[in-house]
Motif scaffolding. Structure first.
Motif, mmCIF file in Angstrom:
data_model
loop_
_atom_site.group_PDB
_atom_site.id
_atom_site.type_symbol
_atom_site.label_atom_id
_atom_site.label_comp_id
_atom_site.label_asym_id
_atom_site.label_seq_id
_atom_site.Cartn_x
_atom_site.Cartn_y
_atom_site.Cartn_z
ATOM 1 N N TYR A 51 52.989 11.186 80.716
ATOM 2 C CA TYR A 51 52.682 10.555 82.002
ATOM 3 C C TYR A 51 52.917 11.553 83.138
ATOM 4 C CZ TYR A 51 52.437 6.172 79.435
ATOM 5 O OH TYR A 51 52.068 5.175 78.550
ATOM 6 N N PRO A 97 57.663 4.872 82.291
ATOM 7 C CA PRO A 97 57.201 5.600 81.095
ATOM 8 C C PRO A 97 57.184 7.101 81.317
ATOM 9 C CG PRO A 97 55.339 4.606 82.226
ATOM 10 C CD PRO A 97 56.562 4.115 82.938
ATOM 11 N N ASP A 118 54.154 9.127 75.307
ATOM 12 C CA ASP A 118 53.849 8.321 74.115
ATOM 13 C C ASP A 118 53.960 9.213 72.886
ATOM 14 O OD1 ASP A 118 53.371 6.132 75.683
ATOM 15 O OD2 ASP A 118 51.178 6.369 75.693
ATOM 16 N N THR A 166 56.476 4.409 73.232
ATOM 17 C CA THR A 166 56.485 4.880 74.618
ATOM 18 C C THR A 166 57.919 5.184 75.033
ATOM 19 O OG1 THR A 166 54.506 3.593 75.174
ATOM 20 C CG2 THR A 166 55.888 4.333 77.002
ATOM 21 N N THR A 192 60.682 5.765 77.660
ATOM 22 C CA THR A 192 60.878 5.335 79.042
ATOM 23 C C THR A 192 62.228 5.814 79.555
ATOM 24 O OG1 THR A 192 61.837 3.231 78.346
ATOM 25 C CG2 THR A 192 59.451 3.293 78.678
#
Length: 404
Positions: A128, A141, A144, A200, A202
């Motif tokens: 991200y 996030p 992934d 994901t 985070t």
């Protein structure tokens, strides 16, 4: 430059006056027995015979028994003292309420740190739009990860669930947990009945992103560090307190801080820790102050001026700090007495606050000390061989000199 030249002229005048005054007893008391001879320019050295000084091109001056009666004080005419700018201050007694004004630097709270690691080996499918320095919310996030080994474990779990065997189902669920699969992923897989192969990553807390060591397409190993996040509420103020004043600092003490970036605004905090080691380079004690920062206005790296107000009911003697004469080995003041007499006195000094110094010993309440012009008086006292009695071994005994 003019002030410096004036000080030199005054000092030279004091030296000349001292030498002239030192020469007077020789003429006034020719028939008296001298205790010893000395050089007015170097009164520390005493000689047992008359002659020429080995230090200066002048005759040694005798010191007579009659002249020792006022040997511990310098007498200055009040008019001369006024011209020299001599100003007096009274020794006062007050309740000690010291306030330390110190500089500090803002730092991250090292107790509020989250390190994000890969729970299992896999591949980075997506990163991200994050970068070090970004301020994140909790749950934001980061990347992934595709984790192939979780696929087989989840398919086995779904097959066992279809069989209806409760003991096998519990064992399969336990295997998922031991593989590092988070509880929320297991829950989503059970509810949807579909394999969850992508995890994901985070942020576990709100704070500043310190490092982000993932790139799209890279392979990660189990336990590899992917990111580090540091919380920003609360933050720490690192205060360097001189070790002479560290005894008055205590955990829980209230601290007021002001930042250049926030003029007119005061941030209140408290001392959370006093570090056990003293900084070797600055000889200071590191004090940690905790400040709340709910809106993120305080940013680590900012400098601040802090005030540590200490409470005390101890009654102490105080004099202006400018009255102290620090020689490097001891601290002196020029005590003003009746008749224009000034006498050097050794004092023991405590803490300093707001240009006032605490006097532990050496003075009494109500006495007067010289707060301005004391260095000229001290120079005159040195020229006449007058010194404050030392608290250590006496060094005023007669030292036989060598005749040149």
């Amino acid at each position: 430059m003019i002030n410096r030249l004036l000080a030199v002229v005054l000092l030279a005048a004091g030296v000349g006056a001292g030498y002239w005054l030192a020469q007077k007893p020789a003429a006034a008391l020719p028939d008296k027995a001298a205790l010893y001879w000395y050089d007015p320019m170097y009164p520390q050295q005493k000689f047992d015979k008359p002659g020429k000084s080995p230090f200066m091109d002048m005759q040694l001056v005798p010191r007579y028994a009659e002249s020792t009666a006022d040997n511990h004080a310098v007498q200055i005419d009040p008019q001369v003292a006024q011209n020299l700018g001599v100003r007096l201050a009274t020794v006062s007694r007050d309740v000690l309420t010291p306030t330390l004004e110190l500089s500090a630097i803002l730092a991250f709270n090292e107790r509020d740190v989250a390190v994000v690691q890969a729970r299992a080996a896999g591949f980075v499918e997506r990163v991200y739009a994050r970068a070090p320095g970004d301020v994140l919310q909790a749950g934001a996030p980061l990347a992934d990860l595709l984790i192939p080994e979780w696929v087989a474990a989840q398919e086995e779990f779904l097959a066992v669930r279809r069989s209806g065997d409760a003991s096998w189902l519990a064992a399969a669920r336990q295997r998922l947990r031991l593989s590092g699969m988070p509880a929320d992923v297991i829950t989503r897989m059970e509810r949807s009945g579909r394999v969850q192969s992508v995890l994901t990553i985070t942020s576990p807390l709100a704070g500043a992103l310190q490092t982000l060591d993932v790139r799209e397409g890279m392979t990660v190993a189990a336990g590899q560090t992917l990111a580090r996040i540091n919380g920003v509420d609360p933050v720490w103020l690192q205060v360097a307190v001189p070790q002479a004043q560290a005894a008055g600092v205590a955990v829980g003490q209230t601290v007021q801080s002001r930042f250049v970036g926030w003029p007119g605004k005061t941030f209140n905090g408290s001392v959370s820790a006093i570090l056990p080691a003293t900084a070797a380079d600055s000889r200071t004690v590191q004090v940690r102050v905790e400040l709340r920062n709910p809106d993120g206005a305080l940013r680590p790296g900012m400098t601040a001026q802090v005030r540590l107000a200490q409470s005390s009911t101890q009654s102490v003697l105080r004099v202006p700090s400018e009255a102290l004469i620090r020689t490097g080995k001891r601290v002196l003041v020029m005590l003003a007495e009746e008749g224009g007499h000034y006498r050097p006195v050794e004092v023991e000094v405590g803490t300093e606050s707001q240009d006032q110094s605490v006097i532990i010993s050496g003075l009494q309440e109500g006495q007067q000390v010289v707060a301005s012009g004391q260095f000229l008086l001290d120079s005159e006292a040195s020229l006449r061989g007058i010194s404050a009695p030392s608290s250590g071994p006496s060094d005023m005994s007669l030292q036989p000199g060598r005749q040149p």
